[in-house]
Design a protein around this motif. Sequence first.
Motif, PDB file in Angstrom:
ATOM      1  N   ARG A  74       8.981  16.182   4.359  1.00 38.09           N
ATOM      2  CA  ARG A  74       8.792  17.711   3.909  1.00 38.09           C
ATOM      3  C   ARG A  74       7.566  17.814   3.111  1.00 38.09           C
ATOM      4  NH1 ARG A  74      10.104  22.585   6.719  1.00 38.09           N
ATOM      5  NH2 ARG A  74       9.717  24.159   5.351  1.00 38.09           N
ATOM      6  N   THR A  75       7.343  17.241   2.213  1.00 34.72           N
ATOM      7  CA  THR A  75       6.374  17.232   1.163  1.00 34.72           C
ATOM      8  C   THR A  75       5.211  16.168   1.054  1.00 34.72           C
ATOM      9  OG1 THR A  75       7.831  15.941  -0.679  1.00 34.72           O
ATOM     10  CG2 THR A  75       8.080  18.325  -0.218  1.00 34.72           C
ATOM     11  N   ASP A  76       5.309  15.116   1.888  1.00 30.38           N
ATOM     12  CA  ASP A  76       4.524  14.142   1.777  1.00 30.38           C
ATOM     13  C   ASP A  76       4.394  13.450   0.531  1.00 30.38           C
ATOM     14  OD1 ASP A  76       2.663  12.139   2.987  1.00 30.38           O
ATOM     15  OD2 ASP A  76       0.968  13.469   2.304  1.00 30.38           O
ATOM     16  N   SER A  77       5.335  13.587  -0.357  1.00 33.52           N
ATOM     17  CA  SER A  77       5.487  12.922  -1.596  1.00 33.52           C
ATOM     18  C   SER A  77       6.703  12.373  -1.988  1.00 33.52           C
ATOM     19  CB  SER A  77       5.168  14.235  -2.479  1.00 33.52           C
ATOM     20  OG  SER A  77       5.386  13.915  -3.799  1.00 33.52           O
ATOM     21  N   ALA A  78       6.877  11.300  -2.797  1.00 34.48           N
ATOM     22  CA  ALA A  78       8.243  10.644  -3.298  1.00 34.48           C
ATOM     23  C   ALA A  78       8.445  11.536  -4.604  1.00 34.48           C
ATOM     24  CB  ALA A  78       7.955   9.325  -3.719  1.00 34.48           C
ATOM     25  N   THR A  79       7.776  12.652  -4.988  1.00 32.51           N
ATOM     26  CA  THR A  79       8.408  13.324  -6.145  1.00 32.51           C
ATOM     27  C   THR A  79       9.855  14.007  -5.777  1.00 32.51           C
ATOM     28  OG1 THR A  79       6.085  13.549  -7.023  1.00 32.51           O
ATOM     29  CG2 THR A  79       7.632  15.110  -7.747  1.00 32.51           C
ATOM     30  N   ALA A  80       9.729  14.742  -4.800  1.00 34.99           N
ATOM     31  CA  ALA A  80      10.872  15.680  -4.305  1.00 34.99           C
ATOM     32  C   ALA A  80      12.168  14.666  -4.280  1.00 34.99           C
ATOM     33  CB  ALA A  80      10.861  16.368  -2.969  1.00 34.99           C
ATOM     34  N   PRO A  81      12.189  13.748  -3.559  1.00 34.37           N
ATOM     35  CA  PRO A  81      13.207  12.843  -3.695  1.00 34.37           C
ATOM     36  C   PRO A  81      13.713  12.333  -4.725  1.00 34.37           C
ATOM     37  CG  PRO A  81      11.644  11.845  -2.243  1.00 34.37           C
ATOM     38  CD  PRO A  81      11.105  13.228  -2.618  1.00 34.37           C
ATOM     39  N   HIS A  89       0.858  -1.156  -0.053  1.00 33.91           N
ATOM     40  CA  HIS A  89      -0.056  -0.138  -0.161  1.00 33.91           C
ATOM     41  C   HIS A  89       0.941   1.216   0.040  1.00 33.91           C
ATOM     42  CE1 HIS A  89      -3.345  -2.719   0.764  1.00 33.91           C
ATOM     43  NE2 HIS A  89      -2.886  -3.175   1.763  1.00 33.91           N
ATOM     44  N   GLY A  90       1.737   1.248  -0.893  1.00 29.48           N
ATOM     45  CA  GLY A  90       2.463   2.418  -1.074  1.00 29.48           C
ATOM     46  C   GLY A  90       1.654   3.763  -1.450  1.00 29.48           C
ATOM     47  N   ARG A  91       2.270   5.028  -1.286  1.00 31.45           N
ATOM     48  CA  ARG A  91       1.624   6.282  -1.619  1.00 31.45           C
ATOM     49  C   ARG A  91       2.465   7.247  -2.187  1.00 31.45           C
ATOM     50  NH1 ARG A  91      -0.486  10.990   0.463  1.00 31.45           N
ATOM     51  NH2 ARG A  91       0.775  10.879   2.444  1.00 31.45           N
ATOM     52  N   PRO A  92       2.833   7.160  -3.459  1.00 30.00           N
ATOM     53  CA  PRO A  92       3.792   8.208  -3.777  1.00 30.00           C
ATOM     54  C   PRO A  92       3.597   9.519  -3.936  1.00 30.00           C
ATOM     55  CG  PRO A  92       3.043   6.687  -5.539  1.00 30.00           C
ATOM     56  CD  PRO A  92       2.279   6.070  -4.178  1.00 30.00           C
ATOM     57  N   ASN A  93       2.173   9.903  -4.135  1.00 28.12           N
ATOM     58  CA  ASN A  93       1.940  11.029  -4.140  1.00 28.12           C
ATOM     59  C   ASN A  93       2.583  11.905  -5.185  1.00 28.12           C
ATOM     60  OD1 ASN A  93       0.209  13.384  -3.690  1.00 28.12           O
ATOM     61  ND2 ASN A  93       1.087  14.052  -2.006  1.00 28.12           N
ATOM     62  N   TRP A  94       2.695  11.197  -6.557  1.00 29.58           N
ATOM     63  CA  TRP A  94       3.537  11.726  -7.494  1.00 29.58           C
ATOM     64  C   TRP A  94       3.072  13.308  -7.870  1.00 29.58           C
ATOM     65  CZ3 TRP A  94       7.835   9.303  -7.452  1.00 29.58           C
ATOM     66  CH2 TRP A  94       7.811   7.933  -7.434  1.00 29.58           C
ATOM     67  N   LEU A  95       1.818  13.617  -7.901  1.00 24.80           N
ATOM     68  CA  LEU A  95       1.386  14.880  -8.322  1.00 24.80           C
ATOM     69  C   LEU A  95       1.446  16.136  -7.521  1.00 24.80           C
ATOM     70  CD1 LEU A  95      -1.622  13.565 -10.442  1.00 24.80           C
ATOM     71  CD2 LEU A  95       0.733  14.122 -11.200  1.00 24.80           C
ATOM     72  N   SER A  96       2.332  15.763  -6.182  1.00 23.56           N
ATOM     73  CA  SER A  96       2.178  16.935  -5.154  1.00 23.56           C
ATOM     74  C   SER A  96       2.869  18.247  -5.665  1.00 23.56           C
ATOM     75  CB  SER A  96       2.970  16.223  -3.940  1.00 23.56           C
ATOM     76  OG  SER A  96       3.395  17.179  -3.002  1.00 23.56           O
ATOM     77  N   ALA A  97       2.371  19.399  -5.573  1.00 21.70           N
ATOM     78  CA  ALA A  97       2.950  20.536  -5.873  1.00 21.70           C
ATOM     79  C   ALA A  97       4.212  20.875  -5.096  1.00 21.70           C
ATOM     80  CB  ALA A  97       2.035  21.688  -5.664  1.00 21.70           C
ATOM     81  N   SER A  98       4.030  20.741  -3.818  1.00 25.16           N
ATOM     82  CA  SER A  98       5.371  20.878  -3.098  1.00 25.16           C
ATOM     83  C   SER A  98       6.228  20.042  -3.326  1.00 25.16           C
ATOM     84  CB  SER A  98       4.785  21.093  -1.453  1.00 25.16           C
ATOM     85  OG  SER A  98       4.130  19.528  -1.269  1.00 25.16           O
ATOM     86  N   GLY A  99       6.022  18.793  -3.642  1.00 25.95           N
ATOM     87  CA  GLY A  99       7.130  17.862  -4.121  1.00 25.95           C
ATOM     88  C   GLY A  99       7.798  18.377  -5.228  1.00 25.95           C
ATOM     89  N   LEU A 100       6.900  18.799  -6.266  1.00 27.46           N
ATOM     90  CA  LEU A 100       7.612  19.325  -7.390  1.00 27.46           C
ATOM     91  C   LEU A 100       8.443  20.301  -7.287  1.00 27.46           C
ATOM     92  CD1 LEU A 100       7.894  19.081 -10.551  1.00 27.46           C
ATOM     93  CD2 LEU A 100       5.774  20.512 -10.530  1.00 27.46           C
ATOM     94  N   GLY A 101       8.026  21.456  -6.397  1.00 24.47           N
ATOM     95  CA  GLY A 101       8.771  22.524  -6.012  1.00 24.47           C
ATOM     96  C   GLY A 101       9.924  22.185  -5.244  1.00 24.47           C
ATOM     97  N   TYR A 102      10.050  21.697  -4.366  1.00 24.48           N
ATOM     98  CA  TYR A 102      11.231  21.244  -3.503  1.00 24.48           C
ATOM     99  C   TYR A 102      12.322  20.240  -4.384  1.00 24.48           C
ATOM    100  CZ  TYR A 102       9.920  22.796   1.244  1.00 24.48           C
ATOM    101  OH  TYR A 102       9.575  23.800   2.143  1.00 24.48           O
TER     102      TYR A 102
END
Length: 215
Positions: free
Chosen positions: A175-182, A45-58
Amino acid sequence: MTKTVAAVAAPLAWSNWVLPRLKLELRGRTVANAGFATGYALAFHGRPNWLSASGLGYGLASAGVVAAGYGAAVAIPVLRERLDGFADRAPDVPFDEWIAIHIPIGTVYSEELIFRATLNPLLDNAFGPRGGALIGAATFGLWHIHPARAAGDSVLATIAATAAGGLVFDLLRRRTDSATAPALLHFALNAGGALAPHLAAAGSPSSRPASATVT
């Protein structure tokens, strides 16, 4: 707790035992890693939250810092000479394919989906934020045992370096609750680590044609 133990053991067994025994070429390993990561995230039950705006920004900000660092290293002659020595470590596939497919899919997508999107949140729930961060980073370091051996690198140094990287990646995830930033930072580090030696080698004096001598 059994679920958490299985979530830790599965990627270590995959990276260091199962995948090496499949004896796949790089293209096969990319497909296998991406398939394993996707199945792992579904199972736990992974939750990458790829579309996070904060993830993209960071992520873009972090990647920009890394890109600037690599650019400076290529521009400074002393550092460029050091980078030139790593240019022969590219895998046996076209360079563009390595950068555009194998790094983002076989490495970044797979590892960020397994670790930051799935395993680290499970460890947080089981051990708290501090314990989860440390165990997650250690597991990420141990994931690289066989790759380090295959590359002829120091296993202990690789574990230490990748575990430290895992802590930074996880900090961005928190910080972003997303896997996008890392993921963006991870891609910048790996792609830059491939591109910088390539550019350094292309710009080194030994790679340039000798000037014609006028007699």
